[in-house]
Design a protein around this motif. Structure first.
Motif: not given
Length: 346
Positions: A57-73
């Motif tokens: 269902f879900l994909e990451m568009k650009e891994r490098e752009a992710c802040l790994v902030c965890g808000i989505c989790a």
């Protein structure tokens, strides 16, 4: 169960990792709403649910752009996204899935099995036997897999002795435009809580196209994400669990419409196999919305259709970008002359 799950590392920075568990994802897009960078993509939820496209269902568009902030989790109601630090899952109460009280069963349970029968996720198992002490009663165990539970409340609703406790993730508002809805049933099949259904009409009786069960709904928004004609509007109005730092998520999620979906599939046709029957043209909800006569089987109108049309006895895709990725066309085709295939998210 957890050991059998596929895990995808969506992004990582230093000692932190964002992990995605596709088997736990319900396609609701709550994480997409929460992401501060707009870096998550969801779409084709209907086609994936129906098994027409082999994708998550879900994909990451650009891994490098992710802040790994965890808000989505933190926003995920099922724990399909989780944060790990130094290889260990972060389990504090600022994560909705961890803050929710697990669905539980108390000693009043009579092991009748109604909860097992009704659970839309199949996460309840009841083992029972006749009591050996001479009394007319059942003995056994009722086990609830809290990792796959979506907190819909069906089990608690049917329990004859009120032995089950459930805490829901959200309160919300659900609405559907009767004139826009094309009764394609995508929402019915996508809903993880069996909160949407089609009423059975008696002869001569007129019923609404789709009916909503508010008491079962968890207001996740999967139905709105999957609807190919945007007939459904779901808004979260409250986050119910007592979680830490709730205000951050409330600003992101409350009273917001379902996230914009990405066109993650394209339609492929096999002109050699096509019979020119027009079934796909009629059943396509996007077509039916643009021409109400189509749903009644009127193919004689030679005007160009919105998405699919038959030209020279063969199926033609007229406007790929208007596809809602519900897969109705592929399901009805008798010769597999039209199908959805996954395409890369840009």
């Amino acid at each position: 169960m957890q050991e059998d799950m596929r895990l995808s590392v969506f992004a990582e920075k230093k000692d932190k990792q964002l992990i995605y568990s596709p088997e736990k994802c319900i396609g609701c897009g709550t994480c997409v709403q929460a992401c501060p960078k707009g870096n998550l993509a969801i779409g084709a939820v209907g086609a994936i649910t129906r098994g027409l496209v082999d994708a998550d269902f879900l994909e990451m568009k650009e891994r490098e752009a992710c802040l790994v902030c965890g808000i989505c989790a933190k926003a995920c109601p099922t724990g399909a996204l989780e944060m790990k630090q130094e290889g260990k899952t972060i389990t504090d109460k600022s994560y909705l899935f961890r803050a929710m009280k697990p669905t539980s069963v108390n000693e009043s349970c009579v092991h009748c099995g109604l909860c097992e029968d009704i659970c839309p996720q199949g996460c309840i198992e009841v083992t029972r036997d006749i009591s050996a002490d001479g009394k007319l009663k059942l003995v056994g165990k009722t086990n609830i897999d809290t990792e796959c539970c979506v907190h819909c409340g069906w089990c608690a609703a049917v329990c004859p002795v009120n032995a089950i406790s459930v805490e829901k993730p959200f309160e919300g508002h659900w609405a559907r435009d009767e004139d826009v809805c094309q009764t394609c049933h995508t929402c019915v099949e996508v809903c993880p809580a069996n909160a949407i259904f089609n009423k059975k009409a008696k002869p001569g009786e007129r019923v609404e196209k789709i009916t909503h069960r508010p008491d079962a709904c968890i207001y996740c928004g999967a139905c709105a994400v999957a609807c190919p004609v945007d007939a459904i509007d779901v808004r979260k109005t409250a986050i119910l669990p007592d979680m830490e730092k709730k205000g951050v998520l409330e600003k992101k999620l409350l009273e917001k419409p379902a996230p914009e979906t990405m066109l993650r599939t394209c339609l492929e046709t096999d002109e050699a196999a096509c019979l020119g029957c027009g079934n796909c043209v009629i059943v396509c909800p996007v077509n039916a919305l643009s021409d109400c006569e189509l749903a009644a089987g009127h193919l004689n109108n030679m005007d160009e259709k919105a998405l699919l049309g038959v030209k020279n006895g063969r199926i033609k895709v007229i406007d790929q970008d208007r596809c809602g990725a519900d897969g109705a066309c592929a399901m009805i085709c008798p010769v597999d002359a039209i199908r959805l295939v996954k395409r890369e998210v840009k």
